[in-house]
Design an enzyme around this catalytic site. Structure first.
Site, mmCIF file in Angstrom:
data_model
loop_
_atom_site.group_PDB
_atom_site.id
_atom_site.type_symbol
_atom_site.label_atom_id
_atom_site.label_comp_id
_atom_site.label_asym_id
_atom_site.label_seq_id
_atom_site.Cartn_x
_atom_site.Cartn_y
_atom_site.Cartn_z
ATOM 1 N N SER A 364 1.008 -1.088 0.278
ATOM 2 C CA SER A 364 -0.179 -0.233 -0.012
ATOM 3 C C SER A 364 0.718 1.489 -0.104
ATOM 4 C CB SER A 364 -0.995 -0.084 1.152
ATOM 5 O OG SER A 364 -1.445 1.321 1.410
ATOM 6 N N ARG A 365 0.771 2.265 -0.967
ATOM 7 C CA ARG A 365 1.608 3.256 -0.962
ATOM 8 C C ARG A 365 1.185 4.399 -0.203
ATOM 9 N NH1 ARG A 365 1.179 1.515 -6.751
ATOM 10 N NH2 ARG A 365 3.138 0.166 -7.082
ATOM 11 N N VAL A 366 -0.033 4.301 0.577
ATOM 12 C CA VAL A 366 -0.509 5.245 1.595
ATOM 13 C C VAL A 366 -0.132 4.749 2.964
ATOM 14 C CG1 VAL A 366 -2.437 6.030 2.589
ATOM 15 C CG2 VAL A 366 -2.492 5.891 0.163
#
Length: 507
Positions: A364-366
């Site tokens: 997850s890039r968040v």
């Protein structure tokens, strides 16, 4: 009886006065060819892109190709009643769909008409199918969690409101199940859901709708179904129509979650449309703008700034891979557009790990921005523990003697894998997820047999609810584990684990 000339002139004058000149002006064209869901129309010179054209019998078409001497039009319905030479009218309307709360609880086709047999939908609002995505200034960073209810996702690849998290994997390994669980997980939240079924069998869509009904999730969900039997234009348009329905809530400061199931089939429908419209194919026979098609669709999912109401539209697009090939054209395209992916692996699925999430390839890039502090505190070491376990398990397979530290890591890893398993249609709230992961990472499960962990988990939730409800209440309220809560959790876990072992005769 004689009528005077004066009276006659009065009658004629009155009739002339009341006479209205009504002329119906509409620009028309002629069908010059039709077939495979595509009609070519000449004569509609002022036609706009994405405008609806009306064919005989009330069938609508979508103007896609605006050429010098004709318009390439995708027919939204059956082409059986359309023939060469038919008159086509311009409607002057850009394609739009009904939107709003009236759509919830309903099953509609790719352009918003009801197909569930429950009568017409009296929607008060409509929205264009194609609109520009919000710009950078209109957005805000993703910072609130959008729980999917799956422990493995919420702990290690968290999804935030306004994020786009790809669900990718081969067919029949639980991609739809993960997303349907995410819809059910919104039951006690303020999130409105849209499920877009593209190219699925009608029986499959019916099963999903039934599962949502059984779990009381249909009341806040709209199902947009462009099934395999529907023409390619409907399958292509349905994803954009569903997004417009989600944007209605986002633009009013509310929150929405949209599932695209799946964009691989939308890409195939778009390829069919484009090739029939004589657009040149590029890589793997897809038209060059297939990337633009998916990016302008997914860019519309966003978290809006406070000035615009702070609403959000979260997307979970699904992509089907062939034999696990994530480096194919469409998968790499969508991976590069989204903010991370949940990769489901067939080997894990068939070995009983469900959801079959590969921790190494999922990201997850968040990340932590989409997690509450309590989840960060317990799940911080989870990904590392599991990655080390997978590596050690591969070496342990060679059968060499292992030292105590390695054995301890293998023991811990095997139990963490077990507690991340979850039955379908049973999403868990955050406080329950935090409790079981706390038990796993703090070593309370290390002495328990793996086969007893599913029962241990259910009994633990019941025990906390009955004996220490303040644990769940504090987690819900404060969303973090402070010193007092940690001590309380340790004491509760210790006492419960001892009681559980004694009741099962485990040493």
């Amino acid at each position: 009886m004689q009528i005077k000339a004066e009276e006659i002139s009065q009658i004629i004058k009155g009739q002339i006065k009341d006479f209205e000149t009504k002329a119906d002006l509409s620009e028309t064209g002629t069908v010059i060819s039709v077939g495979d869901g595509i009609a070519r129309v000449s004569g509609v010179e002022n036609c706009m892109a994405m405008e609806l054209l009306e064919f005989p019998g009330g069938i609508l078409g979508l103007a896609l190709n605006l050429e010098a001497d004709n318009v390439g039009c995708a027919v939204l319905g059956s082409v059986a009643g359309i023939k060469e030479g038919d008159i086509v009218k311009r409607t002057g309307k850009i394609a739009e769909v009904p939107v709003g709360p009236e759509m919830e609880g309903r099953v509609v086709d790719g352009v918003g008409f009801p197909i569930d047999g429950q009568g017409p939908i009296n929607a008060k609002h409509s929205s264009k199918i194609e609109v520009l995505a919000p710009g950078v200034i209109a957005r805000k960073g993703v910072h609130e969690p959008c729980y999917t209810g799956a422990k493995a996702i919420d702990a290690m690849t968290p999804v935030g409101r306004g994020q786009r998290e790809l669900v990718i994997g081969d067919r029949q390994i639980g991609k739809t199940a993960v997303c349907v669980d995410a819809i059910i997980a919104q039951r006690d939240t303020d999130v409105h859901c849209i499920y877009v079924a593209i190219g699925q069998k009608k029986s499959t869509v019916a099963l999903v709708v039934e599962a949502l009904r059984k779990n009381n999730a249909m009341e806040y969900t709209t199902v947009v179904a462009a099934c395999a039997s529907d023409p390619a234009p409907m399958q292509y348009v349905s994803a954009f129509a569903g997004t417009s329905m989600g944007e209605y809530f986002r633009d009013r400061g509310q929150h929405a979650l949209i599932i695209y199931d799946d964009l691989s089939k939308q890409a195939v429908a778009y390829r069919e449309l484009s090739l029939l419209l004589r657009r040149p194919p590029g890589r793997e026979a897809y038209p060059g703008d297939i990337f633009f098609n998916h990016s302008r669709l997914l860019e519309r999912s966003s978290k809006l700034s406070d000035e615009l109401g702070a609403g959000s539209l979260t997307a979970l697009p699904i992509i089907e891979t062939q034999a696990g090939d994530v480096s194919a054209f469409i998968p790499t395209n969508v991976i590069s557009i989204t903010d991370g992916q949940v990769y489901l692996e067939p080997n894990l699925f068939f070995s009983g790990v469900r959801p079959a999430i590969n921790v190494g390839l999922s990201v997850s890039r968040v990340g932590g921005a989409a997690q509450v502090k309590a989840m960060k505190q317990v799940a911080g070491s989870l990904r590392l523990d599991l990655a080390q376990y997978r590596e050690l398990a591969a070496f342990a397979g060679f059968g060499s003697d292992l030292d105590a530290a390695t054995q301890a890591q293998l023991t811990r890893g095997a139990r963490l894998v077990e507690i991340l398993k979850q039955p379908q249609y049973q999403p868990l709230p955050m406080e329950k997820q935090v409790s079981i992961i706390f038990a796993g990472t703090k070593g309370y499960l290390d002495t328990l047999p793996i086969e007893s962990l599913a029962e241990y988990e259910q009994d633990l939730y019941s025990h906390i609810t009955a004996s220490a409800p303040e644990i769940f209440d504090t987690l819900k309220e404060k969303k973090e584990i402070d010193k007092a809560l940690e001590e309380k959790m340790h004491a509760t876990m210790k006492a419960f684990t001892a009681t559980f072992k004694a009741s099962k005769g485990i040493n």
